[in-house]
Design an enzyme around this catalytic site. Structure first.
Site, PDB file in Angstrom:
ATOM      1  N   ASN A  73       1.796  67.348  76.445  1.00 39.10           N
ATOM      2  CA  ASN A  73       2.724  66.290  76.022  1.00 39.10           C
ATOM      3  C   ASN A  73       2.135  64.907  76.264  1.00 39.10           C
ATOM      4  OD1 ASN A  73       3.962  65.142  78.724  1.00 39.10           O
ATOM      5  ND2 ASN A  73       3.790  67.361  78.963  1.00 39.10           N
ATOM      6  N   CYS A  88      -9.135  53.850  75.383  1.00 38.15           N
ATOM      7  CA  CYS A  88      -8.343  54.663  76.312  1.00 38.15           C
ATOM      8  C   CYS A  88      -7.198  55.290  75.501  1.00 38.15           C
ATOM      9  CB  CYS A  88      -7.837  53.835  77.490  1.00 38.15           C
ATOM     10  SG  CYS A  88      -6.267  53.005  77.234  1.00 38.15           S
ATOM     11  N   CYS A  91      10.426  76.784  68.357  1.00 35.13           N
ATOM     12  CA  CYS A  91       9.424  77.103  69.373  1.00 35.13           C
ATOM     13  C   CYS A  91       8.038  76.767  68.826  1.00 35.13           C
ATOM     14  CB  CYS A  91       9.553  78.595  69.692  1.00 35.13           C
ATOM     15  SG  CYS A  91       8.231  79.229  70.695  1.00 35.13           S
ATOM     16  N   GLY A 103      -2.632  77.339  78.145  1.00 34.38           N
ATOM     17  CA  GLY A 103      -3.504  78.080  77.235  1.00 34.38           C
ATOM     18  C   GLY A 103      -4.932  77.559  77.178  1.00 34.38           C
ATOM     19  N   CYS A 152      -5.153  46.113  74.131  1.00 33.44           N
ATOM     20  CA  CYS A 152      -4.478  47.287  74.720  1.00 33.44           C
ATOM     21  C   CYS A 152      -3.413  46.814  75.715  1.00 33.44           C
ATOM     22  CB  CYS A 152      -5.501  48.164  75.438  1.00 33.44           C
ATOM     23  SG  CYS A 152      -4.798  49.628  76.202  1.00 33.44           S
ATOM     24  N   CYS A 182      -6.848  49.136  81.697  1.00 27.20           N
ATOM     25  CA  CYS A 182      -7.833  49.304  80.625  1.00 27.20           C
ATOM     26  C   CYS A 182      -8.528  47.968  80.350  1.00 27.20           C
ATOM     27  CB  CYS A 182      -7.152  49.832  79.361  1.00 27.20           C
ATOM     28  SG  CYS A 182      -8.229  49.876  77.904  1.00 27.20           S
TER      29      CYS A 182
HETATM   30 ZN   LIG Z   1      -6.752  50.912  76.430  1.00 27.50          ZN
END
Ligand SMILES: [Zn+2]
Length: 427
Positions: free
Chosen positions: A212, A254, A278, A108, A331, A336
């Site tokens: 997702n 990130c 749905c 979409g 992180c 990253c």
């Molecule tokens: Zn990161």
């Protein structure tokens, strides 16, 4: 596939002509049979043209244009875009033809994003999706019922090449979350055949339009490894909110630096999808998010305006929150952390030096011992002239306000009042 269909249609055309000819010449029985076959062929032709769009519409496709022109004529598809230069918004619009943008997820948001960039005359689009067009997608923009059953990438290439044949389109029908899909994804991003002299990867920007978390993390991984700037987009399951986000590896957070709360709490994403429930979607919200995403993309590529780091959209309140997110030094994504180190050592010192030069040129009295800058007084004297024509200030400007003068004039006024009072009492 399309070539075969065109050949088949051409053969049917030949048979149809010979039957038309036979229906006029032969005996009555043969004429009836000829007309019967003619009708069948016409029906087959119509159905094939509807399915593959290889009929008269395909012949209407315009030829390629070598150079973008600013000439204001009805036949120029780029005149309104090149006008952005004349209006002083963009310094060089034609540079858009040098840029490559990868769109992951042609749903979409992704399909509308691809259409907008195609109409803007982007140089090259790389399209990634593994899904097929379904009737259930028809509440959204871009795809039409005649494309049901086709892969989204093939259907997109079909429509986009008709809209603008100048755009180089690459279609990848694959799932980037599989091992082989990820390998192809990475090698296609690295491929520099479109612009061999380009620094870094082969694309200028990656746009994530997936639905997702797993696929977003894969895009995040690929972009962190390549040091590739990308933009994230998303629309909520209830269809009334969404966001876009700019991610520059090492410089901004990130996708793993600040994961969504539900994922950070260790919940498996697969269990979030409730059986039989749905997700809702609206063409309006998806169109708004695609519009914001492409607007940010154009600003980033053509260097105009402010490229937004994060922009949310709440459709129920028409609220657009914006914020910036710094990378997380803890992180868990190794790539990253590597990009963060590179940014601290290579990019940040250069940025600071540039900022210092800018500050020095802006400072009016840079030569004093304390580096104190003084604001130019003349800016204040012109303050009232900044108002639009026909408007006046109700109260005086702070700089126009003058302290009342107490002295002989005030005494005179008091004496005058006393005299007036005495005169009144005498009457
Ligand atoms: Zn990161």
């Amino acid at each position: 596939m399309e070539t075969e269909v065109k050949l088949l249609l051409s053969d049917l055309e030949t048979i149809k002509d010979s039957l038309v000819d036979a229906s006029h010449r032969t005996s009555i029985d043969r004429r009836v049979i000829a007309v019967h076959f003619l009708l069948i062929i016409l029906m087959i032709q119509e159905r094939l043209e509807k399915i593959y769009g290889t009929g008269k519409l395909a012949n209407a496709q315009r030829s390629k244009i070598k150079d973008m022109s600013a000439e204001v004529v009805d036949s120029n598809p780029y005149s309104r875009l090149m006008a952005l230069q004349r209006m002083g918004i963009v310094a060089n619009y034609e540079r858009i033809r040098e840029y490559s943008v990868a769109i992951v997820g042609i749903g979409g948001v992704g399909s509308v994003t691809a259409e907008m960039l195609t109409r803007c005359g982007i140089g090259r689009l790389l399209l990634y999706d593994y899904d097929k067009v379904e009737l259930a997608n028809m509440n959204r923009l871009f795809f039409h019922p005649g494309q049901v059953g086709m892969t989204k990438t093939d259907a997109a290439v079909q429509t986009l090449s008709d809209i603008n044949p100048d755009v180089v389109l690459e279609s990848y029908t694959l799932n980037i979350t599989t091992v082989s899909g990820f390998e192809t994804f990475m090698s296609s991003l690295k491929n520099k055949s479109f612009r061999p002299d380009k620094e870094g990867s082969g694309v200028d920007l990656v746009l994530s339009c997936v639905d997702n978390y797993e696929a977003r993390m894969v895009v995040n991984q690929a972009c962190n490894e390549l040091g590739q700037t990308w933009m994230e987009s998303g629309v909520s399951e209830n269809a009334v909110s969404g966001h876009i986000q700019l991610l520059i590896p090492g410089e901004t957070a990130c996708f793993a630096c600040a994961p969504p709360l539900v994922v950070a709490s260790g919940v498996d994403e697969g269990t979030l999808k409730r059986e039989g429930v749905c997700a809702a979607s609206l063409p309006t919200t998806m169109g708004v998010i695609a519009g914001l995403l492409v607007q940010n993309t154009l600003k980033y590529l053509l260097k105009f305006g402010k490229v937004t780091p994060y922009l949310g959209y709440n459709a129920l309140k028409d609220f657009f929150p914006s914020m910036e997110m710094k990378p997380n030094p803890q992180c868990w994504n190794g790539a990253c952390l590597e990009r963060q180190k590179e940014f601290a050592v290579v990019v940040r010192p250069v940025r600071r030096a540039e900022e210092e030069v800018e500050e020095e040129t802006e400072c009016l009295h840079a030569d004093n011992e304390w580096n104190i800058s003084v604001v130019d007084d003349s800016q204040h004297s012109n303050a009232s002239s900044c108002l639009p024509e026909g408007l006046v200030r109700e109260l005086p400007d702070a700089d126009e306000y003058r302290e009342p003068v107490f002295g002989s004039e005030a005494t005179d006024d008091l004496e005058d009042l006393k005299r007036q009072l005495e005169a009144l009492q005498a009457e």
